[in-house]
Scaffold this active site. Structure first.
Site, PDB file in Angstrom:
ATOM      1  N   SER A   1       0.830  -1.214   0.000  1.00  0.00           N
ATOM      2  CA  SER A   1       0.000   0.000   0.000  1.00  0.00           C
ATOM      3  C   SER A   1       0.859   1.256   0.000  1.00  0.00           C
ATOM      4  O   SER A   1       2.031   1.215   0.359  1.00  0.00           O
ATOM      5  CB  SER A   1      -0.881   0.034   1.256  1.00  0.00           C
ATOM      6  OG  SER A   1      -1.652  -1.125   1.369  1.00  0.00           O
TER       7      SER A   1
HETATM    8  N1  SAH Z   1      -0.065  -5.166   4.131  1.00  0.00           N
HETATM    9  C1  SAH Z   1       0.664  -5.399   2.919  1.00  0.00           C
HETATM   10  C2  SAH Z   1      -0.108  -5.030   1.670  1.00  0.00           C
HETATM   11  C3  SAH Z   1      -0.828  -6.188   1.231  1.00  0.00           C
HETATM   12  S1  SAH Z   1      -1.663  -6.214  -0.309  1.00  0.00           S
HETATM   13  C4  SAH Z   1       2.014  -4.736   2.910  1.00  0.00           C
HETATM   14  O1  SAH Z   1       2.379  -4.046   3.877  1.00  0.00           O
HETATM   15  O2  SAH Z   1       2.767  -4.949   1.953  1.00  0.00           O
HETATM   16  C5  SAH Z   1      -2.898  -7.374   0.155  1.00  0.00           C
HETATM   17  C6  SAH Z   1      -2.415  -8.779   0.396  1.00  0.00           C
HETATM   18  O3  SAH Z   1      -3.517  -9.545   0.830  1.00  0.00           O
HETATM   19  C7  SAH Z   1      -1.883  -9.473  -0.853  1.00  0.00           C
HETATM   20  O4  SAH Z   1      -0.578  -9.907  -0.633  1.00  0.00           O
HETATM   21  C8  SAH Z   1      -2.844 -10.655  -1.039  1.00  0.00           C
HETATM   22  O5  SAH Z   1      -2.215 -11.814  -1.546  1.00  0.00           O
HETATM   23  C9  SAH Z   1      -3.340 -10.856   0.360  1.00  0.00           C
HETATM   24  N2  SAH Z   1      -4.606 -11.585   0.502  1.00  0.00           N
HETATM   25  C10 SAH Z   1      -5.742 -11.487  -0.247  1.00  0.00           C
HETATM   26  N3  SAH Z   1      -6.694 -12.310   0.249  1.00  0.00           N
HETATM   27  C11 SAH Z   1      -6.154 -12.942   1.336  1.00  0.00           C
HETATM   28  C12 SAH Z   1      -6.644 -13.896   2.277  1.00  0.00           C
HETATM   29  N4  SAH Z   1      -7.878 -14.415   2.232  1.00  0.00           N
HETATM   30  N5  SAH Z   1      -5.806 -14.313   3.247  1.00  0.00           N
HETATM   31  C13 SAH Z   1      -4.537 -13.837   3.337  1.00  0.00           C
HETATM   32  N6  SAH Z   1      -4.030 -12.929   2.479  1.00  0.00           N
HETATM   33  C14 SAH Z   1      -4.828 -12.472   1.492  1.00  0.00           C
END
Ligand code: SAH
Length: 224
Positions: free
Chosen positions: A61
């Site tokens: 993000s």
């Molecule tokens: N917090 C992260 C940004 C993540 S982007 C950072 O600091 O980089 C959102 C993430 O959620 C992605 O990596 C995606 O693969 C994950 N995601 C989506 N659905 C999910 C689920 N059901 N369980 C775990 N991760 C999930």
């Protein structure tokens, strides 16, 4: 300019914009090296206020979103935190800096769940390299189920877009008085960020602002 100076400049600009207010969050943003959580070829953009690609079609993000969520969660020393969507591991490290600061007598812990195995591996490497490995546990799985093994949590943050109906396990695993911060809406590009506080069995929900996150995929999320 070196990374530390660029990081300072970013934090100053977020403070000026009113995104960053709390001194603990400012300190955490100044401390965690964002450039060590992203692919090397994107390093020069590490301290721009923009999302960046981290592989597996996912993004880290924009820093203002990390800052906002940390402030709304009212993270404090000792909190047990659950994050859904580890991605790069950067936001988990920020949370760890707030709940388990250096030399803390009452350190909290961050549990973070990611569905892509490759991102789990990368995040573990980055967290080790930056010294957060003992404060953050990275779990491979479907975060829409929460992580009942360590429940209840003081704070839960979801960093992927949930359907309008918040996954029930996340509500159930929130401690009384706890705070859940989650983007919810449609799978496309339109969601709102909600801050939800649990009071007994009542959940008081506040809509904060329009946001844009990658979808939450899973049993209580969107279909793959
Ligand atoms: N917090 C992260 C940004 C993540 S982007 C950072 O600091 O980089 C959102 C993430 O959620 C992605 O990596 C995606 O693969 C994950 N995601 C989506 N659905 C999910 C689920 N059901 N369980 C775990 N991760 C999930």
């Amino acid at each position: 300019m070196n990374f530390e100076d660029k990081r300072k400049q970013l934090v100053e600009s977020l403070s000026k914009r009113g995104v960053l207010n709390k001194k603990e969050v400012i300190k955490a943003m100044l401390t965690v090296p964002r450039h060590l959580f992203i692919p090397r070829d994107a390093e020069s953009s590490a301290y721009m206020d923009t999302p960046l690609s981290i592989g597996c079609n996912q993004t880290i993000s924009a820093p203002h979103m990390n800052a906002m969520m940390c402030e709304y969660l009212e993270l404090k020393e000792g909190d047990k935190v659950l994050e859904i969507g580890t991605g790069s591991g950067y936001h988990a490290a920020l949370c760890a800096e707030l709940v388990a600061p250096k030399d803390s007598n009452d350190p909290g812990h961050v549990y973070t769940i990611e569905r892509h195995e490759k991102l789990v591996e990368n995040a573990r490497v980055s967290l080790k390299e930056t010294g957060y490995v003992d404060k953050v546990t990275v779990i491979h799985g479907d975060g829409t189920m929460g992580y009942p093994q360590e429940a209840p949590y003081d704070k839960i943050l979801v960093t992927a877009a949930s359907p309008k109906k918040i996954p029930p396990p996340l509500r159930e695993q929130l401690k009384e008085g706890g705070i859940l911060c989650i983007p919810a809406g449609s799978m496309g590009y339109s969601q709102d960020l909600y801050v939800i506080r649990r009071q007994g069995d009542h959940f008081e929900s506040n809509k904060i602002t329009g946001v844009r996150f990658v979808p939450l995929i899973g049993k209580y999320g969107f279909n793959p």
